[in-house]
Design a protein around this motif. Structure first.
Motif, short mmCIF file in Angstrom:
data_model
loop_
_atom_site.label_atom_id
_atom_site.label_comp_id
_atom_site.label_asym_id
_atom_site.label_seq_id
_atom_site.Cartn_x
_atom_site.Cartn_y
_atom_site.Cartn_z
N THR A 1 0.77 -1.24 0.00
CA THR A 1 0.00 0.00 0.00
C THR A 1 0.80 1.30 0.00
OG1 THR A 1 -0.17 -0.13 2.42
CG2 THR A 1 -1.95 -1.13 1.13
N GLY A 2 2.10 1.24 -0.29
CA GLY A 2 2.89 2.47 -0.34
C GLY A 2 3.78 2.63 0.88
N THR A 3 4.71 3.56 0.78
CA THR A 3 5.75 3.70 1.82
C THR A 3 5.82 5.13 2.35
OG1 THR A 3 8.03 3.03 2.30
CG2 THR A 3 7.71 4.33 0.30
N PRO A 4 6.18 5.29 3.61
CA PRO A 4 6.42 6.63 4.15
C PRO A 4 7.78 7.15 3.69
CG PRO A 4 6.87 4.99 5.83
CD PRO A 4 6.33 4.25 4.64
N PRO A 5 8.13 8.41 4.00
CA PRO A 5 9.40 8.96 3.55
C PRO A 5 10.59 8.26 4.19
CG PRO A 5 8.36 10.44 5.10
CD PRO A 5 7.35 9.38 4.78
N GLY A 6 11.76 8.48 3.58
CA GLY A 6 12.99 7.92 4.12
C GLY A 6 13.64 6.91 3.19
N VAL A 7 13.14 6.79 1.95
CA VAL A 7 13.77 5.87 1.01
C VAL A 7 15.12 6.45 0.57
CG1 VAL A 7 11.54 5.02 0.22
CG2 VAL A 7 12.64 6.88 -1.03
N GLY A 8 15.96 5.58 0.01
CA GLY A 8 17.30 6.01 -0.39
C GLY A 8 17.29 7.10 -1.44
N MET A 9 16.32 7.01 -2.35
CA MET A 9 16.21 8.00 -3.42
C MET A 9 15.95 9.39 -2.87
SD MET A 9 13.53 7.91 -6.64
CE MET A 9 12.09 7.91 -5.55
N GLY A 10 15.33 9.48 -1.70
CA GLY A 10 14.98 10.77 -1.13
C GLY A 10 16.06 11.39 -0.26
N GLN A 11 17.16 10.68 -0.04
CA GLN A 11 18.23 11.22 0.80
C GLN A 11 19.02 12.28 0.04
OE1 GLN A 11 18.32 10.03 4.08
NE2 GLN A 11 16.48 8.97 3.31
N LYS A 12 19.67 13.14 0.76
CA LYS A 12 20.52 14.18 0.16
C LYS A 12 21.92 14.07 0.77
CE LYS A 12 16.72 17.50 -0.37
NZ LYS A 12 16.06 17.19 -1.51
N PRO A 13 22.90 13.51 0.05
CA PRO A 13 22.78 12.90 -1.28
C PRO A 13 22.06 11.56 -1.22
CG PRO A 13 24.97 12.53 -0.40
CD PRO A 13 24.28 13.43 0.59
N GLN A 14 21.64 11.08 -2.39
CA GLN A 14 20.92 9.82 -2.46
C GLN A 14 21.80 8.67 -1.97
OE1 GLN A 14 19.70 9.78 -6.61
NE2 GLN A 14 17.69 10.59 -6.08
N VAL A 15 21.13 7.67 -1.38
CA VAL A 15 21.81 6.48 -0.87
C VAL A 15 21.14 5.26 -1.49
CG1 VAL A 15 22.37 5.11 1.18
CG2 VAL A 15 22.34 7.61 1.32
N PHE A 16 21.93 4.41 -2.12
CA PHE A 16 21.40 3.18 -2.69
C PHE A 16 22.19 1.98 -2.18
CE2 PHE A 16 20.26 6.38 -6.00
CZ PHE A 16 18.87 6.28 -5.86
N LEU A 17 21.57 0.81 -2.25
CA LEU A 17 22.20 -0.41 -1.76
C LEU A 17 23.32 -0.85 -2.70
CD1 LEU A 17 18.85 -2.16 -0.82
CD2 LEU A 17 20.51 -1.19 0.79
N LYS A 18 24.44 -1.23 -2.13
CA LYS A 18 25.60 -1.63 -2.92
C LYS A 18 25.92 -3.11 -2.79
CE LYS A 18 27.71 2.96 -2.35
NZ LYS A 18 27.33 3.38 -3.71
N GLY A 19 25.38 -3.76 -1.76
CA GLY A 19 25.68 -5.14 -1.46
C GLY A 19 26.44 -5.23 -0.15
N GLY A 20 26.07 -6.19 0.68
CA GLY A 20 26.70 -6.35 1.98
C GLY A 20 25.92 -5.74 3.12
N GLU A 21 24.95 -4.88 2.83
CA GLU A 21 24.16 -4.25 3.89
C GLU A 21 23.15 -5.25 4.48
OE1 GLU A 21 24.76 -1.09 0.61
OE2 GLU A 21 24.14 -3.20 0.71
N VAL A 22 22.63 -4.87 5.64
CA VAL A 22 21.53 -5.62 6.26
C VAL A 22 20.36 -4.65 6.43
CG1 VAL A 22 20.72 -6.84 8.30
CG2 VAL A 22 23.03 -7.26 7.44
N MET A 23 19.23 -5.01 5.85
CA MET A 23 18.00 -4.23 6.05
C MET A 23 17.18 -4.89 7.15
SD MET A 23 16.69 -3.27 2.18
CE MET A 23 16.80 -4.94 1.51
N ARG A 24 16.64 -4.06 8.02
CA ARG A 24 15.75 -4.54 9.08
C ARG A 24 14.55 -3.62 9.10
NH1 ARG A 24 16.10 -3.40 14.65
NH2 ARG A 24 14.87 -4.85 15.91
N LEU A 25 13.35 -4.20 9.12
CA LEU A 25 12.14 -3.39 9.02
C LEU A 25 10.99 -4.06 9.73
CD1 LEU A 25 10.48 -4.13 5.62
CD2 LEU A 25 12.85 -4.81 5.99
N GLY A 26 9.98 -3.27 10.09
CA GLY A 26 8.84 -3.85 10.78
C GLY A 26 7.66 -2.90 10.82
N ILE A 27 6.52 -3.47 11.17
CA ILE A 27 5.29 -2.71 11.36
C ILE A 27 4.66 -3.16 12.67
CG2 ILE A 27 2.97 -2.21 10.46
CD1 ILE A 27 4.02 -2.64 7.66
#
Length: 280
Positions: free
Chosen positions: A241-267
């Motif tokens: 149903t869509g996402t709140p702000p804070g995605v990598g594209m919206g960062q200044k400067p932008q941040v994208f995944l390069k490999g090796g990171e760990v994502m953790r998320l929840g609701i």
């Protein structure tokens, strides 16, 4: 109820999370958490089972996507005004609808693979809505009667393919592993207000997203009703149903995944996911 699927990829068994956090095996009652099992009648049969009579699953098995045999994985874009702003896009006057291919669906803790040549792979924590009753041109007032439950979704996105290669969002949304779902589906009766749940996402321990479903532009009932006018929704279909702000594209400067990171998320109330990011 908290319904889940556990076991090796492609061999998942149906399960239920009991009040103590133990997984109980449902394979003696149903073949999978999918299709007719998710209808009101199917869920009523599961709810009538004495949980203590179900075998306890030992160890720490892999958790698969909480819904099996998903026929449609429907996504809603720009459904938070502040996310639209950070993306540099206008707030939509009606829902933006696109597809995530069902082949992208993986378990909540499976690895996420960056596609070959990608430089703009991004994250999005989202509320997933699981359909439990066939919906065809339903009204907003009756829409929630067609919802089986809710789950956590990471709408992983490749922004170059989404936005720079012909403006066809689907291109950047359905790569393999781009649809972690789960860890479990919480039935609708246990989520009194899906429009007021906190949600968050971290990358390597840094919190990038920290929002709430209360800021959605179009709520769950409105989205189910709207989508049911575009297509027939079937038991086991998933709408993210869509996402709140804070995605990598919206960062200044932008941040994208390069490999090796760990994502953790929840609701809130729906559980957590953890994914290691790898390059294909």
């Amino acid at each position: 109820m908290k319904l889940l699927r556990y076991g090796p990829e492609g061999q998942e068994k149906p399960g239920l999370l009991d009040a103590s956090g133990a997984i109980r095996d449902l394979s003696g009652h149903v073949a999978d958490i999918s299709g007719d099992v998710l209808t009101p009648e199917g869920l009523a049969k599961l709810a009538a089972i004495d949980v203590e009579s179900l075998p306890v699953v030992s160890g720490a098995p892999r958790i698969g996507a909480c819904v099996g045999n998903v026929r449609k994985f429907i996504a809603i874009g720009l459904n938070y005004a502040d996310h639209a702003a950070e993306s540099g896009m206008a707030v939509p006057t009606e829902p933006v609808v696109f597809n995530k291919w069902t082949s992208c669906i993986v378990g909540p803790n499976d690895d996420v693979m960056i596609p070959e040549g990608s430089s703009k792979t991004d994250w999005e924590v989202e509320l997933g809505v699981v359909i439990g009753k066939t919906a065809r041109r339903v009204s907003e007032a009756e829409a929630l009667e067609h919802v089986a439950g809710y789950c956590v979704v990471n709408d992983v996105s490749e922004r170059e393919y989404q936005l720079e290669r012909g403006q066809t969002w689907d291109k950047g949304k359905g790569f393999d592993t781009f649809g972690p779902i789960g860890p479990w589906m919480v039935t609708r009766d246990e989520v009194p207000d899906a429009g007021n749940l906190t949600m968050w996402l971290e990358v390597d321990g840094k919190r990038f997203q920290d929002g709430s479903t209360k800021t959605m532009i179009f709520g769950v009932a409105e989205l189910v009703a709207y989508c049911s006018r575009l297509m027939t929704l079937l038991p086991g279909d998933v709408i993210t149903t869509g996402t709140p702000p804070g995605v990598g594209m919206g960062q200044k400067p932008q941040v994208f995944l390069k490999g090796g990171e760990v994502m953790r998320l929840g609701i809130e109330g729906l559980g957590e996911q953890t994914q290691k990011v790898r390059r294909a």
